[in-house]
Design a protein around this motif. Structure first.
Motif, PDB file in Angstrom:
ATOM      1  N   ALA A 179      10.471 121.555  18.938  1.00  0.00           N
ATOM      2  CA  ALA A 179       9.119 121.004  18.959  1.00  0.00           C
ATOM      3  C   ALA A 179       8.036 122.079  18.938  1.00  0.00           C
ATOM      4  N   SER A 249       2.660 116.051  14.533  1.00  0.00           N
ATOM      5  CA  SER A 249       3.947 115.404  14.835  1.00  0.00           C
ATOM      6  C   SER A 249       3.831 113.969  14.396  1.00  0.00           C
ATOM      7  N   ASP A 293       1.580 122.994  18.087  1.00  0.00           N
ATOM      8  CA  ASP A 293       2.848 122.297  17.814  1.00  0.00           C
ATOM      9  C   ASP A 293       3.347 121.582  19.079  1.00  0.00           C
ATOM     10  N   ALA A 294       3.373 122.315  20.194  1.00  0.00           N
ATOM     11  CA  ALA A 294       3.846 121.721  21.454  1.00  0.00           C
ATOM     12  C   ALA A 294       2.932 120.572  21.873  1.00  0.00           C
ATOM     13  N   THR A 297       3.422 117.348  19.800  1.00  0.00           N
ATOM     14  CA  THR A 297       4.620 116.622  20.241  1.00  0.00           C
ATOM     15  C   THR A 297       4.341 115.919  21.572  1.00  0.00           C
TER      16      THR A 297
HETATM   17 MG    MG Z   1       5.676 119.951  17.745  1.00  0.00          MG
END
Ligand code: MG
Ligand code: ADP
Length: 342
Positions: A179, A249, A293-294, A297
């Motif tokens: 993720a 995401s 990105d984190a 998600t």
């Molecule tokens: Mg991600």
């Protein structure tokens, strides 16, 4: 690495304006591209230093991406992470500084999101057919989910990066960095470009992006956010950005359907099941691609209500696309709205 099939959530393109006015000078632009993490990458460089050896830079980039993959891919049985996952021990285990730092960052995201983001979710990811073991056709049995859940929980994983070492409370804890690994690889690529004095670039790996400076026409980079549709690819909106990173995401590329229900690869670490709310995609803009990105998600796990409230509270530039009866609806935080003109 889990970085599943070619999840090109974001298409990007340069718009050639100039129907009226002076013709715009187009600076030389070069592309470095290839395959990594089960997806593609594309790096655009605008008017780099004449002395830059692009071929050598391309080789260095590809070697760096390969190194990241052999550190943190769950798709490579011999990666450092896969070896740690297999380790039948609950003692501190020495790992590279790079793996330790990324795990420590991920654990901080877990704290910050109250466990919505959780890299120990790996056994569930694999059980639901979204990991290296391959697809499944129907949801797993409740007992199997309950069993996998006993191995999940970020409190069962510890990082001490002074050593640097990792430790798990149970030997069967299994870490999945998918993720945020693509975002991390985007940041690392951008940093490599900067060490070669490239000041105008757009890095993209499997839909996660980071950009600096301007495009070949001297404009901000134009990024198209894709409409969350399974079958076709079309543009939901175009945003213009520079000196930032963006990650998305979504539930529309990596999923399976069973008895009319969609099961996608974003797993709620508390229920052990794919998330079920109306959010089809979440895009986040941040300075760092790994953080974006984190967070994308995490917000997709939290869903439209909780996720938007969290993003607003934390000052995150977030863009939600919701699937409703009347089509796709968009919601943004003030930070995102201020940055782009939707
Ligand atoms: Mg991600
Ligand atoms: P993509 O990699 O497709 O761009 P994400 O960045 O959202 O999408 O990563 C999805 C992957 O993250 C899943 O395939 C799975 O490996 C892992 N994952 C699923 N649920 C979670 C979660 N709650 N926390 C952390 N990682 C997760």
């Amino acid at each position: 690495m889990i970085l599943v099939d070619n999840l090109l959530i974001i298409l990007f393109f340069s718009l050639i304006l100039g129907a009226c006015g002076e013709p715009v000078e187009r600076l030389p632009e070069y592309e470095l591209s290839g395959q990594t993490m089960g997806t593609s990458y594309s790096i655009k460089l605008v008017a780099p230093d004449q002395n830059l050896d692009r071929q050598t830079l391309g080789v260095k980039l590809s070697a760096r991406l390969d190194e990241i993959n052999s550190t943190m891919s769950t798709y490579r049985p011999e990666s450092e992470l896969s070896r740690f996952n297999r380790l039948d021990s609950t003692d501190w285990s020495p790992v590279s500084t790079e793996l330790c730092a990324l795990v420590a960052d991920a654990l901080e995201f877990s704290e910050r999101t109250d466990g919505a983001f959780d890299i120990t979710v790996g056994p569930l990811v694999n059980l639901w057919g979204f990991g290296p073991d391959g697809d499944i056709a129907r949801p797993p049995a409740d007992a199997a989910i309950a069993d996998a859940l006993t191995r999940v929980g970020f409190g069962k994983l510890h990082a001490n990066c002074d050593l640097p070492a990792l430790r798990k409370d149970r030997a069967d804890v299994y870490v999945d960095l998918s993720a945020l690994a693509k975002g991390y690889a985007v940041d690392q690529s951008a940093e490599l470009l900067e060490t070669h004095r490239v000041t105008d670039y757009l890095v993209e790996i499997g839909g996660e992006l980071r950009m600096r400076g301007h495009n070949a026409l001297g404009e901000l980079w134009a990024i198209a956010v894709e409409k969350p549709q399974d079958d076709t690819r079309s543009v939901q909106s175009v945003v213009r950005l520079t000196d930032s990173a963006m990650a998305t995401s979504g539930d529309y590329r990596n999923f399976f359907e069973f008895e009319g229900r969609r099961y996608s690869h974003t797993i709620h670490p508390k229920t052990g099941r794919p998330v079920t709310h109306d959010a089809a995609a979440v895009t986040v803009v941040d300075k760092s691609a790994a953080d974006a990105d984190a967070l994308a998600t995490a917000l997709l796990v939290l869903g439209p209500e909780e996720g938007l409230a969290f993003a607003a509270r934390e000052g995150i530039a977030a863009y939600f696309l919701l699937r409703t009866e009347s089509g796709i609806e968009q919601r943004t935080t003030g930070e995102f709205a201020a940055m782009v003109n939707l």
